[in-house]
Design a protein around this motif. Structure first.
Motif, PDB file in Angstrom:
ATOM      1  N   UNK A 290       0.844  -1.192   0.000  1.00 14.13           N
ATOM      2  CA  UNK A 290       0.000   0.000   0.000  1.00 14.13           C
ATOM      3  C   UNK A 290       0.877   1.240   0.000  1.00 14.13           C
ATOM      4  N   UNK A 291       0.654   2.127  -0.965  1.00 16.16           N
ATOM      5  CA  UNK A 291       1.393   3.384  -1.066  1.00 16.16           C
ATOM      6  C   UNK A 291       0.448   4.520  -0.677  1.00 16.16           C
ATOM      7  N   UNK A 292       0.884   5.351   0.295  1.00 16.69           N
ATOM      8  CA  UNK A 292       0.026   6.375   0.891  1.00 16.69           C
ATOM      9  C   UNK A 292       0.300   7.748   0.282  1.00 16.69           C
ATOM     10  N   UNK A 293      -0.794   8.474   0.012  1.00 17.98           N
ATOM     11  CA  UNK A 293      -0.732   9.869  -0.409  1.00 17.98           C
ATOM     12  C   UNK A 293      -1.308  10.750   0.697  1.00 17.98           C
ATOM     13  N   UNK A 294      -0.778  11.947   0.792  1.00 21.31           N
ATOM     14  CA  UNK A 294      -1.202  12.884   1.824  1.00 21.31           C
ATOM     15  C   UNK A 294      -2.357  13.744   1.334  1.00 21.31           C
ATOM     16  N   UNK A 295      -3.335  13.975   2.209  1.00 21.23           N
ATOM     17  CA  UNK A 295      -4.497  14.803   1.857  1.00 21.23           C
ATOM     18  C   UNK A 295      -4.930  15.604   3.068  1.00 21.23           C
ATOM     19  N   UNK A 296      -5.621  16.710   2.819  1.00 26.58           N
ATOM     20  CA  UNK A 296      -6.140  17.591   3.873  1.00 26.58           C
ATOM     21  C   UNK A 296      -7.649  17.723   3.720  1.00 26.58           C
ATOM     22  N   UNK A 297      -8.330  17.865   4.853  1.00 25.66           N
ATOM     23  CA  UNK A 297      -9.750  18.170   4.836  1.00 25.66           C
ATOM     24  C   UNK A 297      -9.928  19.609   5.296  1.00 25.66           C
TER      25      UNK A 297
END
Length: 341
Positions: A290-297
């Motif tokens: 699993x490769x994770x990407x960063x996100x903001x809410x």
């Protein structure tokens, strides 16, 4: 004569033996060749000492998943360290000492309303700064003015309440007759700062984004197998960025305003299946990466009611809280992606 010949002769002399001319010539000729042969032999020994790299079988495969580390950044400044609180209090009291010989006639004309109001307030305050306690700069006890450890004056909330109390009064004594005016009404309606601890903090509501405002919160979901993890799904003829955008919508619904920070993964997690899976292509799938990407809410809230990933529950947790929910192997893979604050 080189150093090798000197060494040979010294050894022969010690042993009481003589060396013939032909032997000496052979030693002289083979001196450099022998050194080169020894160097090659040592390199071969080193190369044989290195274990061969285990290569994966051509029939071995891993599933590729995309994961999303969706976070809500801090909304307020962090809590002060006790040393910082003590230092700021010391600065305030030092400024109060410097302002003690205050020349009010330089700022207020004598007998004007501003001068009368200042005198009323200083009479009620007994000190220029009510929020840090009274300072008696003159008298026999002027030296005994240090704040003791644990004193109420050092508490930040106590200082805020004293400032609000001072802003709500005009310096008149309690019960003193006065006529309401627009100015007095304005004093009663001044805005008060919001508390640092919210109702969600008091109830420990982990589903609320209005909690732990000074920390970074991360969206953690409960998968089909009951494990807590970041939202993730398998790639379906798409790149990781497109998959991450799809996962956010399918996981939390449309009522979230989010932003994918970049196109490059910030980390990955690999795990093996308890039982390998045979694929139609003939490959054997042993696990997933699993490769994770960063996100903001920025706004909205997660809603798992119609999610298409089979998720059962969700929480918004800080880093130290998240460690208690996930597996140890998962935590080792994701801990360096998370912010301490």
């Amino acid at each position: 004569m080189n150093a090798g010949q000197h060494t040979t002769r010294r050894l022969a002399a010690r042993a009481g033996q003589s060396i013939c001319r032909s032997c000496r010539e052979s030693i002289s000729r083979n001196n450099y060749a022998t050194a080169a042969a020894v160097a090659v032999q040592s390199e071969d020994q080193v190369s044989h000492a290195i274990p061969p790299v285990a290569q994966a079988s051509p029939s071995t495969a891993y599933a590729i998943n995309a994961g999303v580390v969706l976070s809500r950044p801090p909304q307020i400044t962090r809590d002060l360290h006790p040393f910082e609180s003590a230092f700021f209090l010391y600065q305030k009291r030092l400024n109060e000492r410097l302002a003690l010989p205050f020349s009010r006639y330089f700022y207020f004309k004598k007998s004007t309303p501003a001068d009368l109001e200042w005198k009323r307030k200083i009479k009620q305050r007994l000190t220029p700064a009510r929020d840090i306690g009274r300072y008696k700069g003159y008298g026999e006890e002027a030296w005994n003015d240090e704040v003791l450890v644990g004193a109420k004056e050092s508490d930040l909330q106590w200082q805020v309440e004293r400032l609000l109390e001072d802003a709500a009064t005009d310096g008149r004594a309690t019960g003193e007759a006065e006529q309401k005016s627009a100015k007095n009404i304005e004093r009663e309606l001044f805005e008060k700062p919001m508390p640092r601890r919210t109702e969600a903090d008091e109830k420990n509501d982990t589903k609320s984004l209005n909690r732990a405002l000074q920390r970074t919160l991360y969206l953690l979901v409960k998968a089909k197998d009951g494990k807590w993890q970041f939202p993730e799904d398998r790639l379906n003829d798409e790149n990781i960025h497109g998959a991450a955008s799809r996962i956010i919508t399918q996981c939390g619904g449309l009522n979230m305003n989010t932003w994918l920070v970049g196109h490059v993964p910030i980390g990955h997690h690999q795990y093996n299946y308890t039982k390998p899976t045979k694929l139609p292509s003939g490959l054997t799938e042993h696990g997933a990466k699993t490769f994770f990407l960063k996100a903001r809410i920025m706004a909205g809230q997660a809603n798992l009611k119609d999610n298409k990933l089979g998720l059962k529950d969700f929480k918004w947790l800080a880093k130290d809280e998240l460690q208690k929910e996930v597996d140890e192997s998962y935590w080792k893979s994701v801990k360096n992606m998370l912010a301490e604050r």
